[in-house]
Design a protein around this motif. Sequence first.
Motif, PDB file in Angstrom:
ATOM      1  N   PHE A  79      13.592 -56.679 -39.043  1.00 43.19           N
ATOM      2  CA  PHE A  79      13.510 -55.368 -39.688  1.00 43.19           C
ATOM      3  C   PHE A  79      12.109 -54.794 -39.561  1.00 43.19           C
ATOM      4  CE2 PHE A  79      12.513 -53.069 -43.686  1.00 43.19           C
ATOM      5  CZ  PHE A  79      13.320 -51.953 -43.481  1.00 43.19           C
ATOM      6  N   TYR A  80      11.092 -55.628 -39.743  1.00 46.19           N
ATOM      7  CA  TYR A  80       9.702 -55.198 -39.614  1.00 46.19           C
ATOM      8  C   TYR A  80       9.392 -54.777 -38.188  1.00 46.19           C
ATOM      9  CZ  TYR A  80       5.622 -55.166 -42.662  1.00 46.19           C
ATOM     10  OH  TYR A  80       4.610 -54.782 -43.494  1.00 46.19           O
ATOM     11  N   ALA A  81       9.971 -55.462 -37.205  1.00 46.71           N
ATOM     12  CA  ALA A  81       9.774 -55.089 -35.797  1.00 46.71           C
ATOM     13  C   ALA A  81      10.386 -53.719 -35.517  1.00 46.71           C
ATOM     14  CB  ALA A  81      10.383 -56.143 -34.885  1.00 46.71           C
ATOM     15  N   ILE A  82      11.540 -53.445 -36.100  1.00 49.92           N
ATOM     16  CA  ILE A  82      12.168 -52.130 -35.936  1.00 49.92           C
ATOM     17  C   ILE A  82      11.295 -51.045 -36.564  1.00 49.92           C
ATOM     18  CG2 ILE A  82      14.155 -50.723 -36.612  1.00 49.92           C
ATOM     19  CD1 ILE A  82      15.831 -53.332 -36.340  1.00 49.92           C
ATOM     20  N   LEU A  83      10.767 -51.319 -37.769  1.00 53.11           N
ATOM     21  CA  LEU A  83       9.863 -50.361 -38.406  1.00 53.11           C
ATOM     22  C   LEU A  83       8.597 -50.136 -37.571  1.00 53.11           C
ATOM     23  CD1 LEU A  83       9.916 -51.210 -42.226  1.00 53.11           C
ATOM     24  CD2 LEU A  83      10.875 -49.224 -41.076  1.00 53.11           C
ATOM     25  N   SER A  84       8.098 -51.195 -36.966  1.00 54.65           N
ATOM     26  CA  SER A  84       6.906 -51.072 -36.121  1.00 54.65           C
ATOM     27  C   SER A  84       7.198 -50.237 -34.878  1.00 54.65           C
ATOM     28  CB  SER A  84       6.397 -52.450 -35.709  1.00 54.65           C
ATOM     29  OG  SER A  84       5.968 -53.161 -36.825  1.00 54.65           O
ATOM     30  N   PHE A  85       8.390 -50.384 -34.318  1.00 56.38           N
ATOM     31  CA  PHE A  85       8.769 -49.588 -33.154  1.00 56.38           C
ATOM     32  C   PHE A  85       8.886 -48.111 -33.522  1.00 56.38           C
ATOM     33  CE2 PHE A  85      11.968 -47.727 -30.305  1.00 56.38           C
ATOM     34  CZ  PHE A  85      11.291 -47.875 -29.102  1.00 56.38           C
ATOM     35  N   VAL A  86       9.484 -47.818 -34.672  1.00 54.89           N
ATOM     36  CA  VAL A  86       9.576 -46.432 -35.142  1.00 54.89           C
ATOM     37  C   VAL A  86       8.173 -45.877 -35.389  1.00 54.89           C
ATOM     38  CG1 VAL A  86      10.380 -44.968 -37.046  1.00 54.89           C
ATOM     39  CG2 VAL A  86      11.890 -46.703 -36.074  1.00 54.89           C
ATOM     40  N   ASN A  87       7.296 -46.686 -35.950  1.00 53.67           N
ATOM     41  CA  ASN A  87       5.911 -46.292 -36.168  1.00 53.67           C
ATOM     42  C   ASN A  87       5.218 -46.001 -34.837  1.00 53.67           C
ATOM     43  OD1 ASN A  87       3.473 -45.797 -37.454  1.00 53.67           O
ATOM     44  ND2 ASN A  87       2.886 -47.947 -37.438  1.00 53.67           N
ATOM     45  N   PHE A  88       5.492 -46.807 -33.832  1.00 57.13           N
ATOM     46  CA  PHE A  88       4.913 -46.583 -32.502  1.00 57.13           C
ATOM     47  C   PHE A  88       5.384 -45.257 -31.922  1.00 57.13           C
ATOM     48  CE2 PHE A  88       5.338 -47.047 -27.858  1.00 57.13           C
ATOM     49  CZ  PHE A  88       3.992 -47.098 -27.533  1.00 57.13           C
ATOM     50  N   LEU A  89       6.668 -44.940 -32.075  1.00 60.32           N
ATOM     51  CA  LEU A  89       7.179 -43.666 -31.576  1.00 60.32           C
ATOM     52  C   LEU A  89       6.509 -42.488 -32.279  1.00 60.32           C
ATOM     53  CD1 LEU A  89      11.005 -44.398 -31.214  1.00 60.32           C
ATOM     54  CD2 LEU A  89       9.269 -44.325 -29.412  1.00 60.32           C
ATOM     55  N   CYS A  90       6.317 -42.607 -33.589  1.00 58.73           N
ATOM     56  CA  CYS A  90       5.611 -41.557 -34.333  1.00 58.73           C
ATOM     57  C   CYS A  90       4.163 -41.436 -33.865  1.00 58.73           C
ATOM     58  CB  CYS A  90       5.653 -41.839 -35.828  1.00 58.73           C
ATOM     59  SG  CYS A  90       7.289 -41.721 -36.545  1.00 58.73           S
ATOM     60  N   PHE A  91       3.532 -42.565 -33.574  1.00 64.60           N
ATOM     61  CA  PHE A  91       2.162 -42.552 -33.059  1.00 64.60           C
ATOM     62  C   PHE A  91       2.080 -41.840 -31.722  1.00 64.60           C
ATOM     63  CE2 PHE A  91      -0.781 -44.556 -30.070  1.00 64.60           C
ATOM     64  CZ  PHE A  91      -1.974 -44.173 -30.633  1.00 64.60           C
TER      65      PHE A  91
END
Length: 126
Positions: A79-91
């Motif tokens: 779940f944290y990896a998915i959140l990190s990927f979404v964060n990367f897309l926002c970045f």
Amino acid sequence: MIGVADCFLEVAKLEFFYDQAPEGMKSLGTAYYTSSIGIGYFISSFILSSVDKVTKMNGHKGWILNNLNESHLDYYYAFYAILSFVNFLCFVVAAKNFDYNVEVNENEQELEPDIGNVAKQRYVVE
């Protein structure tokens, strides 16, 4: 490995806040840097407690327990990896749309010919 990555991230974040801030707001950039660290820790705690509450609803066992052998930390880190990927897309979106300040060296190189022309014009006029 996360600690080393965190060291590089914090140095880069401090440089970004200091370089991209206007001249009169350099100290405010440093304050934003330290505030972002604290806010990040609060958000991390909020995510952990939220995942714990949500996964224990409806009588389920939950992902985060006192016994590590019975916990499903693999689900939590997925779940944290998915959140990190979404964060990367926002970045990526924010980085593409951000107007960066021009480097000081580039400004000096652009101004050098103009300064020479102004000096020549001043001597011609006088």
